[in-house]
Design a protein around this motif. Structure first.
Motif, short mmCIF file in Angstrom:
data_model
loop_
_atom_site.label_atom_id
_atom_site.label_comp_id
_atom_site.label_asym_id
_atom_site.label_seq_id
_atom_site.Cartn_x
_atom_site.Cartn_y
_atom_site.Cartn_z
N MET A 98 1.07 -0.80 -0.44
CA MET A 98 -0.11 -0.36 0.05
C MET A 98 0.85 1.06 -0.09
SD MET A 98 -1.61 0.55 4.03
CE MET A 98 -1.46 -1.04 4.26
N SER A 158 1.08 6.65 2.45
CA SER A 158 -0.19 7.71 3.15
C SER A 158 -1.06 6.77 3.80
CB SER A 158 -1.06 8.96 1.57
OG SER A 158 -1.19 7.70 0.65
N ASP A 159 -1.08 6.19 2.81
CA ASP A 159 -2.45 4.61 3.56
C ASP A 159 -1.94 3.47 5.01
OD1 ASP A 159 -3.48 5.13 1.74
OD2 ASP A 159 -3.47 3.29 0.45
N ARG A 197 -1.89 5.36 7.29
CA ARG A 197 -3.48 6.54 8.50
C ARG A 197 -4.14 4.95 8.64
NH1 ARG A 197 -6.37 6.72 3.45
NH2 ARG A 197 -4.98 8.50 3.14
N TRP A 198 -3.47 4.08 8.10
CA TRP A 198 -3.44 2.03 8.97
C TRP A 198 -3.45 2.22 10.37
CZ3 TRP A 198 -0.44 -1.41 10.00
CH2 TRP A 198 -1.15 -2.79 10.00
#
Length: 65
Positions: free
Chosen positions: A47, A50-51, A54-55
């Motif tokens: 991923m 940025s993901d 966030r995760w």
């Protein structure tokens, strides 16, 4: 994320015993551990950065609940 998170990268081909002990199902895999070494979450697959950020934030927030 400052000093709240430490990233460790390992070479999957270099230590198959460690991969087995961590129950790594495939690569890439992210495993998030809490302060006391307890596993909080894992994600199998790639991923964008940025993901990932966030995760991690979501999982850390859930751990605090």
């Amino acid at each position: 994320m400052g000093d709240r998170v430490q990233f460790v990268k390992m070479n999957a081909a270099a230590d198959s015993q460690l991969l087995n002990s961590l129950n790594v199902a495939g690569v890439p895999m992210l495993v998030l551990y809490g302060e006391n070494g307890q596993e909080l979450a894992r994600f199998l697959g790639a991923m964008p950065a940025s993901d990932i950020e966030r995760w991690i934030q979501v999982k850390l927030d859930q751990a605090l609940m």
